[in-house]
Design a protein around this motif. Structure first.
Motif, PDB file in Angstrom:
ATOM      1  N   ASN A  43       1.010   4.222  -2.786  1.00 30.77           N
ATOM      2  CA  ASN A  43       0.852   5.638  -2.426  1.00 30.77           C
ATOM      3  C   ASN A  43       2.003   6.477  -2.976  1.00 30.77           C
ATOM      4  O   ASN A  43       1.790   7.568  -3.518  1.00 30.77           O
ATOM      5  CB  ASN A  43       0.806   5.802  -0.907  1.00 30.77           C
ATOM      6  N   ARG A  66       0.831  -1.207   0.000  1.00 32.35           N
ATOM      7  CA  ARG A  66       0.000   0.000   0.000  1.00 32.35           C
ATOM      8  C   ARG A  66       0.865   1.256   0.000  1.00 32.35           C
ATOM      9  O   ARG A  66       0.590   2.219  -0.729  1.00 32.35           O
ATOM     10  CB  ARG A  66      -0.924   0.011   1.216  1.00 32.35           C
ATOM     11  N   TYR A 100       1.740   6.850  -6.735  1.00 31.78           N
ATOM     12  CA  TYR A 100       0.684   7.776  -7.161  1.00 31.78           C
ATOM     13  C   TYR A 100       1.213   9.206  -7.271  1.00 31.78           C
ATOM     14  O   TYR A 100       1.038   9.871  -8.297  1.00 31.78           O
ATOM     15  CB  TYR A 100      -0.484   7.715  -6.174  1.00 31.78           C
ATOM     16  N   ALA A 127      -3.950   6.721  -4.555  1.00 32.82           N
ATOM     17  CA  ALA A 127      -3.919   7.837  -3.609  1.00 32.82           C
ATOM     18  C   ALA A 127      -4.313   7.324  -2.232  1.00 32.82           C
ATOM     19  O   ALA A 127      -5.244   6.528  -2.097  1.00 32.82           O
ATOM     20  CB  ALA A 127      -4.877   8.934  -4.053  1.00 32.82           C
ATOM     21  N   ALA A 128      -3.609   7.774  -1.207  1.00 33.70           N
ATOM     22  CA  ALA A 128      -3.907   7.316   0.148  1.00 33.70           C
ATOM     23  C   ALA A 128      -5.316   7.711   0.573  1.00 33.70           C
ATOM     24  O   ALA A 128      -5.979   6.982   1.315  1.00 33.70           O
ATOM     25  CB  ALA A 128      -2.886   7.877   1.130  1.00 33.70           C
ATOM     26  N   THR A 139       0.991   9.328   2.463  1.00 30.33           N
ATOM     27  CA  THR A 139       0.488   8.017   2.885  1.00 30.33           C
ATOM     28  C   THR A 139      -0.784   8.125   3.713  1.00 30.33           C
ATOM     29  O   THR A 139      -1.386   7.105   4.047  1.00 30.33           O
ATOM     30  CB  THR A 139       1.544   7.271   3.720  1.00 30.33           C
TER      31      THR A 139
END
Length: 327
Positions: free
Chosen positions: A20, A16, A23, A78-79, A186
């Motif tokens: 992030n 993840r 992105y 995107a977070a 993040t």
């Protein structure tokens, strides 16, 4: 003594984080790649041109690491929606006269945050089972330190003068507020932002900000087509002479003189003009002219378009204006 196989990040969590990172890096890469054509200042053009490739390498490295973490390759995420809003604001500085806004967004706000985030991640990544991620982060840290140092050098060079300094400060405050509201790239909050440890001597010619500035200052003649150069000289001469009719003849159909920068500068005495920047934007050409007089100076940006009657000005804006301080 900590257990050597203990770690902060699970595979899912690591994946993840990399999505992030990818992105914001991917969007930054695309943004500065597009800005190169919009940016008249040679030093800033060279800066962004050098760094697009590095960012592409970062994106690819993050994307290739993802399948090893049980995630789909080359995916960005995107977070949270606030991160997307922050990046939207970074990218909205698209006008030709917003070079300093572009630089402060990327090199003054985003990249220092990325550097701090990468350092924090590297410090907590397990050296036993996460060496691939650690190697990627180490490479990104090295590049970001270099990028920030070069970007801040160019920004200081272009942001001389109180008016521009105010623009830089306002832009920085706005973007830092959005970044904090997003919780960083993040979404987990802002890591401590330590000053990058830069070794100036290691800068290579290909990424030496001072060399970019020297190249810009050394440009004695811009690659302006002869017919446009003639029109540009007529325009600047008319501006210095205060010749309304001469200026009007050079405007594209539909553009009124009162709707241009002339309305702001009419009545000001100028005695000298010099072309300070030139750029190609599709079929149009951007020419930045500095006007100097006994009591003030101004910089205007003309967007020229070719027509059957010759080159004509499609837009004319003031991009800088300063009073001359008494000796």
């Amino acid at each position: 003594m900590p257990e050597p196989l203990e770690g902060t990040f699970s595979a899912d969590h690591s994946a993840r984080l990399l999505r992030n990172y990818r992105y914001v890096v991917e969007r930054t890469m695309r943004a500065i790649g597009g800005w190169i054509a919009l940016t008249p200042e040679l030093s800033a053009k060279l800066l962004m041109g050098r760094h697009v490739w590095d960012l592409a390498q970062h994106c690819d490295a993050f994307g290739q690491r993802l399948p090893e973490l049980r995630s789909r390759a080359q995916v960005s995420e995107a977070a949270n929606p606030a991160v997307a809003t922050f990046m939207d604001s970074i990218e909205d500085a698209e006008a030709a006269d917003q070079t300093v806004e572009r630089l402060v967004g990327v090199y003054g706000v985003l990249k220092p945050h990325l550097l701090a985030t990468y350092r924090d991640h590297l410090a907590r990544a397990n050296p036993v089972y996460e060496p691939p991620t650690r190697r990627i982060l180490a490479r990104c840290i090295d590049d970001e330190e270099r990028h920030i140092a070069a970007g801040e050098t160019i920004l200081r060079y272009l942001a001389a003068g109180p008016r521009v300094t105010e623009r830089v400060s306002a832009r920085r405050r706005h973007l830092e507020g959005l970044l904090a509201a997003a919780g960083g790239v993040t979404g987990a909050g802002l890591p401590p932002r330590a000053a990058p440890e830069i070794v100036v001597a290691r800068a290579e010619l290909s990424d030496d900000a001072q060399e970019f500035i020297r190249l810009e200052k050394a440009t004695g003649a811009w690659p302006i087509p002869p017919d446009l150069e003639k029109a540009q000289r007529s325009f600047a001469d008319a501006f210095v002479a205060g010749d309304d009719a001469g200026l009007s003849r050079l405007l594209a159909p539909g553009l009124e003189l009162e709707a241009t920068a002339w309305a702001l500068l009419r009545g000001t005495s100028y005695s000298h003009h010099v072309t300070v920047a030139f750029a190609r934007l599709g079929h149009q050409r951007l020419v930045k002219t500095r006007l100097d007089g006994p009591s003030s100076s101004a910089t205007v940006l003309a967007r020229w378009t070719s027509s059957p009657e010759g080159w004509r000005i499609a837009a004319l804006d003031v991009v800088g204006r300063d009073a001359v301080r008494p000796a």
